[in-house]
Design an enzyme around this catalytic site. Structure first.
Site, PDB file in Angstrom:
ATOM      1  N   GLU A  17      -2.199  14.557   2.746  1.00 51.47           N
ATOM      2  CA  GLU A  17      -1.804  13.807   3.963  1.00 51.47           C
ATOM      3  C   GLU A  17      -0.846  14.663   4.800  1.00 51.47           C
ATOM      4  O   GLU A  17      -0.963  14.732   6.020  1.00 51.47           O
ATOM      5  CB  GLU A  17      -1.127  12.490   3.562  1.00 51.47           C
ATOM      6  CG  GLU A  17      -0.573  11.686   4.717  1.00 51.47           C
ATOM      7  CD  GLU A  17      -1.622  10.917   5.506  1.00 51.47           C
ATOM      8  OE1 GLU A  17      -2.418  10.187   4.893  1.00 51.47           O
ATOM      9  OE2 GLU A  17      -1.640  11.056   6.741  1.00 51.47           O
ATOM     10  N   HIS A 293      35.748   1.425   8.715  1.00 56.75           N
ATOM     11  CA  HIS A 293      34.933   1.933   7.600  1.00 56.75           C
ATOM     12  C   HIS A 293      35.696   2.932   6.754  1.00 56.75           C
ATOM     13  O   HIS A 293      35.735   2.833   5.529  1.00 56.75           O
ATOM     14  CB  HIS A 293      33.661   2.594   8.151  1.00 56.75           C
ATOM     15  CG  HIS A 293      32.688   1.630   8.743  1.00 56.75           C
ATOM     16  ND1 HIS A 293      31.390   1.507   8.305  1.00 56.75           N
ATOM     17  CD2 HIS A 293      32.833   0.733   9.749  1.00 56.75           C
ATOM     18  CE1 HIS A 293      30.777   0.565   9.017  1.00 56.75           C
ATOM     19  NE2 HIS A 293      31.623   0.092   9.898  1.00 56.75           N
TER      20      HIS A 293
HETATM   21  C1  HCA Z   1      -7.345   9.978   5.355  1.00 56.38           C
HETATM   22  C2  HCA Z   1      -7.087   8.497   5.324  1.00 56.38           C
HETATM   23  C3  HCA Z   1      -6.030   8.026   4.359  1.00 56.38           C
HETATM   24  C4  HCA Z   1      -6.553   7.845   2.968  1.00 56.38           C
HETATM   25  C5  HCA Z   1      -5.625   7.138   2.032  1.00 56.38           C
HETATM   26  C6  HCA Z   1      -6.175   6.908   0.641  1.00 56.38           C
HETATM   27  C7  HCA Z   1      -5.536   6.679   4.934  1.00 56.38           C
HETATM   28  O1  HCA Z   1      -6.650  10.670   6.095  1.00 56.38           O
HETATM   29  O2  HCA Z   1      -8.245  10.448   4.674  1.00 56.38           O
HETATM   30  O3  HCA Z   1      -7.015   7.678   0.170  1.00 56.38           O
HETATM   31  O4  HCA Z   1      -5.726   5.937   0.016  1.00 56.38           O
HETATM   32  O5  HCA Z   1      -4.424   6.596   5.417  1.00 56.38           O
HETATM   33  O6  HCA Z   1      -6.331   5.735   4.874  1.00 56.38           O
HETATM   34  O7  HCA Z   1      -4.940   8.935   4.369  1.00 56.38           O
HETATM   35 CU    CU Z   2      -3.178   8.313   5.263  1.00 57.60          CU
END
Ligand code: HCA
Ligand code: CU
Length: 395
Positions: A17, A293
């Site tokens: 990601e 604080h």
């Molecule tokens: C992507 C989508 C994903 C997959 C998340 C997962 C999303 O970029 O391939 O495999 O659970 O946010 O749905 O990152």
């Molecule tokens: Cu994602």
């Protein structure tokens, strides 16, 4: 019992990601460095980009597998026989499979019906199982998928004996209450573990991850700094902070003092700064300013700190050179410089400091110089220190 989080496993997806973040273009060396740092920190899983993405993606995946790190290595692939075969061939410990299940993604992304995608998912899952690897299947865009479709898919997948199902808030629309409901529904309908992956478009990524855990999820996807598509997903340091606040024993297995270096490493690589409001690692995460604080924090840090900076290898800062400065904090600074001031002297000093700070904030050295000038003036029987400060500091 509902609501009690017993165990959390982190699936860090900085190398999948996170690679989808606008300015992330990791070199092979950088991927190895990040993988080693995450494994040293102690995340249970690393998720890497599919080997079919590019030749370098495949080489890097193989190289990370060859490091024999303590974290299990996953890759993320479509439910496609060719993709799964390539992934298995790279020697990974497990495969995270996905399919877009909402009408939005079925129309715009792959054009399949629920039955068609289920048939393909089952084929892919069996392949991974036959190879003896861990397998997870995730419904992409789960929060815009019909709950009846989701339940149909998750129960069919669970019946195959998968290790986990994944629930993805792909466009970051869910609230903690939505997450609690959906994860609860899936928890009641399946026996396998549940992974949650939440985007941060609505600023709820960490709250949603926590809600997922409270409703029975076992695995949470994070990335360092939260990097990912658009504005990313739950950040590792954010999740750690949230879990520590719920129960410090949930994060006792991680090397918490390495978080700041981990964030710095990835921030430098992708060319951003650590956000000022990042949990734990933000520059000012343990800085106290207003007198109300600082006075209390100097008596007992718990008064205004739920997180203990020392647990994360960080230090507390008390700011004094500004118009909101507190008298007690200034008295304490004077004491640490060897000057015992009376209440009256301290009051005068604070007033002078505030008047100066109204024009411009004072550096730490200027604050110290003012304290020393004031102590000196009082020792000499004068109270006026309004002239220019003589700052004796090494330049
Ligand atoms: C992507 C989508 C994903 C997959 C998340 C997962 C999303 O970029 O391939 O495999 O659970 O946010 O749905 O990152
Ligand atoms: Cu994602």
């Amino acid at each position: 019992m509902f609501g009690t989080i017993r165990n959390v496993q982190i699936v860090d997806s900085t190398l999948r990601e996170g690679e989808q973040f606008a300015s992330a273009n990791f070199t092979s060396e950088q991927k190895i460095e990040i993988a080693q740092a995450l494994a040293a920190f102690g995340v249970e899983y690393l998720e890497l980009t599919s080997p079919i993405a590019s030749p370098q993606s495949e080489r890097d995946l193989r190289a990370v597998v060859d490091l024999n790190l303590a974290s299990r290595i996953l890759t993320h692939t479509r439910c496609n026989v060719g993709d799964v075969r390539r992934a298995i061939d790279c020697g990974v410990h497990g495969i995270n499979l996905l399919f877009g299940t909402s009408a939005w993604l079925r129309d715009a992304s792959h054009g399949r019906s629920i039955q068609q995608l289920l048939d393909e998912a089952i084929m892919a899952i069996r392949m991974v199982q036959e190879a003896g690897l861990e397998v997870r299947f995730s419904c992409e865009d789960a929060f815009r998928t019909e709950p009846a479709d989701l339940l149909r898919i998750y129960t069919a997948i669970d019946a195959l004996g998968v290790d986990r199902v994944g629930i993805a808030d792909t466009v970051g629309i869910a609230t903690p209450r939505d997450v609690e409901r959906l994860v609860g529904l899936v928890r009641a309908a399946t026996r396998c573990d549940i992974e949650f992956h939440g985007h941060n478009d609505g600023g709820c990524a960490i709250a949603n991850a926590h809600a997922a855990l409270e409703a029975g999820a076992t695995h949470i996807d994070t990335t360092v700094l939260g990097i990912g598509e658009r504005n990313g997903i739950a950040s590792l340091s954010g999740l750690i902070a949230r879990l520590y606040l719920s129960d410090p024993s949930l994060v006792a297995q991680y090397q918490l003092a390495q978080l700041a270096d981990l964030d710095t490493l990835v921030a430098d690589i992708v060319g951003v700064s650590i956000p000022f409001n990042a949990c734990i690692t933000g520059d000012t995460a343990f800085t106290h300013k207003a007198g109300l604080h600082t006075n209390a924090v100097l008596r007992n840090p718990h008064a205004y700190e739920a997180l203990d900076p020392a647990a994360f290898g960080r230090t507390r800062a008390i700011l004094l050179g500004h118009r909101l400065a507190g008298r007690n904090a200034i008295a304490q600074r004077a004491r640490s410089l060897g000057h015992e001031l009376s209440d009256d002297q301290c009051r005068q000093l604070t007033q002078q400091l505030k008047a100066r700070a109204d024009a411009q904030p004072l550096s730490d050295a200027e604050v110290d110089a003012l304290i020393c000038a004031c102590a000196q003036a009082h020792a000499n029987g004068r109270a006026d220190t309004s002239g220019p400060l003589q700052i004796a500091i090494a330049q």
